[in-house]
Design a protein around this motif. Structure first.
Motif, PDB file in Angstrom:
ATOM      1  N   ASP A   1       6.160  -2.490  -0.679  1.00  0.00           N
ATOM      2  CA  ASP A   1       6.399  -1.714   0.539  1.00  0.00           C
ATOM      3  C   ASP A   1       6.784  -2.636   1.699  1.00  0.00           C
ATOM      4  O   ASP A   1       7.722  -2.362   2.443  1.00  0.00           O
ATOM      5  N   ALA A   2       6.065  -3.773   1.804  1.00  0.00           N
ATOM      6  CA  ALA A   2       6.372  -4.690   2.922  1.00  0.00           C
ATOM      7  C   ALA A   2       7.731  -5.353   2.751  1.00  0.00           C
ATOM      8  O   ALA A   2       8.313  -5.856   3.709  1.00  0.00           O
TER       9      ALA A   2
ATOM     10  N   ASN B   1      -1.705  -4.575  -1.389  1.00  0.00           N
ATOM     11  CA  ASN B   1      -1.393  -3.542  -0.399  1.00  0.00           C
ATOM     12  C   ASN B   1      -1.598  -2.169  -1.044  1.00  0.00           C
ATOM     13  O   ASN B   1      -0.962  -1.866  -2.065  1.00  0.00           O
TER      14      ASN B   1
ATOM     15  N   SER C   1      -0.474   0.502  -0.191  1.00  0.00           N
ATOM     16  CA  SER C   1       0.795   1.244  -0.191  1.00  0.00           C
ATOM     17  C   SER C   1       1.562   1.028  -1.496  1.00  0.00           C
ATOM     18  O   SER C   1       2.338   1.892  -1.909  1.00  0.00           O
TER      19      SER C   1
ATOM     20  N   ALA D   1       2.018   5.170   1.470  1.00  0.00           N
ATOM     21  CA  ALA D   1       2.845   4.157   2.130  1.00  0.00           C
ATOM     22  C   ALA D   1       3.210   4.504   3.578  1.00  0.00           C
ATOM     23  O   ALA D   1       3.178   3.615   4.449  1.00  0.00           O
TER      24      ALA D   1
ATOM     25  N   ASP E   1       0.879   3.026   6.077  1.00  0.00           N
ATOM     26  CA  ASP E   1       0.812   1.553   6.186  1.00  0.00           C
ATOM     27  C   ASP E   1      -0.599   1.128   6.611  1.00  0.00           C
ATOM     28  O   ASP E   1      -0.793   0.446   7.617  1.00  0.00           O
TER      29      ASP E   1
ATOM     30  N   GLY F   1      -1.303  -2.358   7.542  1.00  0.00           N
ATOM     31  CA  GLY F   1      -0.367  -2.932   8.521  1.00  0.00           C
ATOM     32  C   GLY F   1       0.571  -3.971   7.945  1.00  0.00           C
ATOM     33  O   GLY F   1       1.225  -4.707   8.673  1.00  0.00           O
ATOM     34  N   ARG F   2       0.634  -4.045   6.613  1.00  0.00           N
ATOM     35  CA  ARG F   2       1.479  -5.085   6.005  1.00  0.00           C
ATOM     36  C   ARG F   2       2.949  -4.910   6.394  1.00  0.00           C
ATOM     37  O   ARG F   2       3.662  -5.877   6.610  1.00  0.00           O
ATOM     38  N   ARG F   3       3.409  -3.644   6.408  1.00  0.00           N
ATOM     39  CA  ARG F   3       4.828  -3.427   6.712  1.00  0.00           C
ATOM     40  C   ARG F   3       5.122  -3.818   8.155  1.00  0.00           C
ATOM     41  O   ARG F   3       6.097  -4.492   8.446  1.00  0.00           O
ATOM     42  N   ARG F   4       4.223  -3.411   9.030  1.00  0.00           N
ATOM     43  CA  ARG F   4       4.414  -3.744  10.466  1.00  0.00           C
ATOM     44  C   ARG F   4       4.440  -5.263  10.648  1.00  0.00           C
ATOM     45  O   ARG F   4       5.308  -5.812  11.317  1.00  0.00           O
TER      46      ARG F   4
END
Ligand code: HEM
Length: 470
Positions: free
Chosen positions: A79-80, A194, A196, A203, A206, A209-212
């Protein structure tokens, strides 16, 4: 046969989480190898909602990377990894069937890693390795130094000069610098567990917060590369005859957007610097642990190079024993022990007689394959001689030995990586006498491994270089 309708054996797992708890606690490549010892070289795993198979023998790796290579060519995109559309730009994430992947790979093969491309950058690469070696001489002679960190800085500068004719790091500064830190940040974020990825339905939230976070890190790298491109453009069309010139020309011909140039440059740094530095680091560690093998390497260098002060690239083909040392290091400590998982893009693939349904993740435990007692005698011992007369090479044609992968996704940087590893080792071992810091014995060298995307050393090797006058 019954096999064609069954899933490979695997640990039972628990509802919802599947086998997540089975792979906790140890380094991931060790945990997967331990499970494979109980369940077999082709093993099913359930990771949250996704199905995976884990391949741990040469025969099953051959099915995955040669026989069904045309099907098992996708990537399991984290996802990230999707932020800023990176999964649609990056060679690391794109399926090898995508037209952009094919263009990127062709540009690599034609301009960077072909015999002609490597010939053109040879003086530059040799010069950058010489600067790194000089740094050991002028800054660290007689002192215990973290060998891997100096080598990594040198490799970052070598890569940046091949790509865009600039240095990106100060050699000899004993800490990670701007670009290196940005690269570390994004790798760390993408490789952390993660939820997600385990439960894609979550997902959008998030939750960790990995994607952010990764968006922030990737943006910093893209901005960095944007500045490199702007500097070149504001130089009024001045040509440097480097890789960036090639990419800008292809951009002018509308083959690559600026975003894909950014992603391309980033991929080459991410995939091509730490992997090579780690190999050098493990080699020093094993040689300091095995003084008799160090002596044999030194004797070969002395015989081939004699009084010559610095080796050059034409010398490295004359060092067969050092080559077996490099091969044995990559067998025991492959920088990329699980590669990046592949994904079945369609139905029809079989591994070890088991069908691999579309969408299944295929994790190839290169580390386990290369320590499989069925293929290797005393697999955990450091014995470079085992490669003599074996006819194995780095290309994974025989999947008993595949540190660079094999098949369509074989590491494109292999030709440069193999030359760099050999050149750096030949230079460091011919130009210095290496010893362990005071009070340390060979048996004290800590060979414990820490897994991120690479196998790092838990205790990075420190060693004392003493320059030799030839
Ligand atoms: C000792 C050094 C290196 C090792 C052991 C290594 C190993 C690998 C492995 C195992 C893969 C994954 C193959 C797969 O997923 O099937 C890979 C992919 C890759 N490597 Fe290397 N590599 C090294 C150095 C380099 C260098 C120097 C470069 C570039 C300058 C590079 C660029 C890449 C790229 C772009 C990919 C992605 C290819 C794809 O996804 O299809 N690598 N490498």
């Amino acid at each position: 046969s019954r096999k064609t309708t069954r899933r490979p054996p695997g640990p039972a797992g628990i509802p919802l989480l599947g086998n997540i708890l089975d792979i906790r606690g140890a380094e991931l490549h060790h945990a997967l190898a331990n499970l494979a010892r109980q369940h077999g070289p082709i093993m099913s795993l359930k990771l949250g909602t996704s199905n995976a198979i884990v391949v741990s023998s040469a025969a099953s790796a051959n099915d995955a990377l040669h026989r069904y290579d045309h099907i098992l060519v996708g990537r399991a995109i984290n996802d990230a990894g999707r932020v800023l559309g990176n999964d649609e730009l990056s060679m690391l994430w794109l399926p090898s069937t995508s037209p952009l992947f094919k263009r990127l790979r062709a540009v690599c093969n034609n301009h960077l890693f072909s015999a002609r491309g490597l010939g053109a950058t040879r003086p530059l690469r040799e010069g950058k390795i010489r600067e790194m070696v000089d740094c050991f001489r002028t800054r660290f002679a007689g002192q215990a130094v973290d060998v891997g960190s100096v080598v990594l800085s040198g490799l970052l500068n070598m890569m940046s000069n091949v790509l865009f004719s600039e240095d990106v790091t100060d050699l000899g500064v004993d800490q990670a610098q701007e670009l290196q830190m940005m690269i570390n940040d994004t790798i760390n974020e993408i490789t952390k567990p993660n939820v997600s990825d385990l439960f894609p339905v979550l997902a959008p939230l998030d939750l960790q917060g990995r994607r952010r976070n990764n968006e922030v890190y990737l943006k910093k790298i893209y901005d960095y590369m944007d500045r490199v491109i702007s500097r070149r453009q504001s130089a009024g069309g001045e040509k440097k005859a480097d890789f960036l010139d090639v990419l800008l020309q292809l951009h002018a011909e509308e083959q690559f957007s600026f975003e894909s140039i950014n992603a391309f440059l980033m991929d080459l740094f991410v995939a091509g610097t730490a992997t090579t530095a780690i190999t050098v680091q493990w080699t020093l560690a094993e040689l300091l642990r095995h003084p008799e093998i160090m002596s044999k390497v030194r004797a070969e260098l002395q015989e081939v190079l004699g009084e010559k002060e610095h080796p050059d690239e034409s010398d490295v083909d004359k060092l067969p024993y050092l080559r077996t040392v490099a091969m044995e290091i990559m067998r025991l400590h492959p920088p990329s022990p699980l590669m990046m998982p592949h994904v079945a893009m369609a139905e029809g693939a079989e591994v070890g007689g088991y069908p691999v349904p579309k969408g299944t993740k295929v994790i190839i435990n290169v580390w386990a394959v290369m320590r499989d007692p069925a293929s290797w005698e005393k697999p955990d011992e450091f014995v470079p001689e085992r490669f003599q007369g074996k006819g194995l090479d780095f290309r994974g044609g025989d999947t008993v030995f595949l540190p660079f992968g094999a098949g369509r996704r074989l590491c494109p940087g292999l030709p440069m990586a193999a030359k760099s590893v050999m050149m750096i080792l030949a230079s460091l071992l011919h130009e210095f006498e290496w010893s362990l810091p005071d009070g340390m014995q060979p048996c004290d060298v800590d060979l414990r491994e820490k897994f991120t995307t690479s196998i790092n050393m838990v205790t990075p090797i420190k060693a004392v270089p003493r320059p030799i006058c030839h």
